[in-house]
Structures are given as structure tokens and as C-alpha cells.
Enzyme design. Sequence first.
Site, PDB file in Angstrom:
ATOM      1  N   CYS A 185      42.273  28.067  33.005  1.00  0.00           N
ATOM      2  CA  CYS A 185      43.233  27.163  33.642  1.00  0.00           C
ATOM      3  C   CYS A 185      42.639  26.150  34.661  1.00  0.00           C
ATOM      4  O   CYS A 185      41.868  25.367  34.212  1.00  0.00           O
ATOM      5  CB  CYS A 185      44.558  27.683  33.955  1.00  0.00           C
ATOM      6  SG  CYS A 185      45.849  26.623  33.911  1.00  0.00           S
ATOM      7  N   GLU A 241      47.151  31.785  28.613  1.00  0.00           N
ATOM      8  CA  GLU A 241      47.090  32.639  29.868  1.00  0.00           C
ATOM      9  C   GLU A 241      48.318  33.377  30.220  1.00  0.00           C
ATOM     10  O   GLU A 241      49.496  32.986  29.941  1.00  0.00           O
ATOM     11  CB  GLU A 241      46.813  31.597  31.010  1.00  0.00           C
ATOM     12  CG  GLU A 241      46.439  32.232  32.488  1.00  0.00           C
ATOM     13  CD  GLU A 241      46.364  31.257  33.495  1.00  0.00           C
ATOM     14  OE1 GLU A 241      46.866  30.060  33.401  1.00  0.00           O
ATOM     15  OE2 GLU A 241      46.008  31.536  34.779  1.00  0.00           O
ATOM     16  N   LYS A 275      39.637  35.541  35.783  1.00  0.00           N
ATOM     17  CA  LYS A 275      39.841  34.172  36.618  1.00  0.00           C
ATOM     18  C   LYS A 275      39.055  34.214  37.654  1.00  0.00           C
ATOM     19  O   LYS A 275      39.312  34.894  38.677  1.00  0.00           O
ATOM     20  CB  LYS A 275      41.297  33.870  36.773  1.00  0.00           C
ATOM     21  CG  LYS A 275      41.405  32.257  37.068  1.00  0.00           C
ATOM     22  CD  LYS A 275      42.833  32.084  36.914  1.00  0.00           C
ATOM     23  CE  LYS A 275      43.354  30.561  37.010  1.00  0.00           C
ATOM     24  NZ  LYS A 275      44.798  30.314  37.017  1.00  0.00           N
TER      25      LYS A 275
END
Length: 260
Positions: free
Chosen positions: A146, A43, A112
Site C-alpha cells: 500500500c 492487505e 510493511k
Amino acid sequence: MKFKIACLQMDIAFGDPANNYKHAAKLMEQANAQKPDITVLPELWTTGYDLDNLKTTAEAGAQTAKAFFKDAAVKYNSHFIGGSVANKTESGIENTLLVFDKNGDQAGTYSKLHLFKLMDEHLHLAAGKGKGLFSLDDHKFAGLICYDIRFPEWVRAHALDDVEAMFVVAEWPIQRMEHWRALLIARAIENQCFVVACNRAGSDPNNTFAGHSMVINPWGEVIAEAGEGEEILTAEIDLVEVTEARSRIPIFTDRRPEFY
Ligand SMILES: O=C(O)CCC(=O)C(=O)O
């Protein structure tokens, strides 16, 4: 179909895209010795979590990263799950995962969806709005970033689209490494798919990161796991194992969504 995977568990220079591009290029060259079919980066690998300076370091439309992966995919004849980068869009700066196939064509993108308040993401980033589904060699995959792995319903929504492997790119801190391992293993077991998770190594001014990139099969067995430091983790996944697991314990046909 089998895929050889390489996860580039790289250290990331804080707020220094020029150095991070050079470093990623060096690791890709090293990974090429194993001739991976799919290469995965972590990321926010161009900037790290230097969120205060993203207004200057984020790339408009992720254009630099896109050109970088287009070239790398053709040069190394590898698909790339290009980690994520800070991407300036009309809605704000998004944390965007990029997928390029080995012909150098963009195969997917995902911003995200769940912003992580503990690391102030909501103050600096705009949330994505859609799923991270993509196909490579006619197989369906998904990209997650994540904190997303703490939302089983989000991961399941991808599995219901017949995804065979989930690629997770992360900067997961070391304090919660046991959550990282347990959540990734659980997501693989409950969705009967491969989970390929690429975390970063090293530290920034606020956090030390866990490393421990992992490749997990549909039975939840960890078939490869990195240590804490910088490392290229390689493993082979065989997608036939997804079909086997799903026919042995048919959770997708046994679900009772009318009661959920
Ligand atoms: O959920 C966690 O503990 C870590 C999440 C995180 O570091 C992130 O999403 O960047």
C-alpha cells in the site's frame, strides 16, 4: 515466461477473521476456474483496519494464514501472494505479506516498512526491517504494501535487484484513487517492470476503499483493471516484455548514481 494472474479484490469483514477466511476460500475456489499461476490477495485481509482489536485478532507468527496458504497452494496448484495479515512477532504486531509457491513452500515474507500515520498504523503496528524479495519459477519478484508505492526510492531499490514484477497489496481508500492509479503506473514505467496491484473493495466504519486492482506492463499500459466492487481480476503477464523494455530504453545502464 508467462504467468496467469488472479487478484482477489475482496470485501473484508471488519475485525472478523473467521468470516474473512471463509470468504477468501470461496473466492479462491471461484478463481480456480481460470487456473491462475499466481493468486493475489489484498492487505490485512483477515482483520481489515480494525486496529484497536489487533491484540486479540493478530496471529502469532501468522501461523493460521501460513497453514491456509500452504494448503491452498497445493490444492489449486497456484503460487500465492497471500496479501498481508496482522502478525504477532517479538517486535510487536507487523503487517506481513506472505508468499507461498505452488508446492506449498513459503517463498517469501515482507513486513510493511512505511507505516501510514493518516490511518494510525504507527500507533498499533511495528514497522518491518527488510525488503520483500522472492523468487517463483526462477524469476525475481517483490512484494510491497500500500503506502510503500509513495516511496519511489524504496521501489527502485527492489528494481535494482533485477525484479521483473512488483506485487502490491493494499487497502487504498477511494478519496485518493487517482493517486493509486498514477503512482502504480509511474512505478511500472520508471522501473520497467510489471506491477500487479490488488486492492480491497467495500467499506469499514472509517473508509470506503477504491478497488481498481490493476495489472500494468513495463510500458505503463494498464492491461487489466477492476471496478470498485468485489471482483476477481485476471490477466496474463509475459516477462519477456521486461527484457524488451529494458533493452529499448536502457535506464538501468544509463543511470548516473554517482551524482544522485
Ligand atoms: O497512501 C495512501 O494514500 C494510502 C495508504 C494506505 O491506505 C495504507 O498504506 O494503508
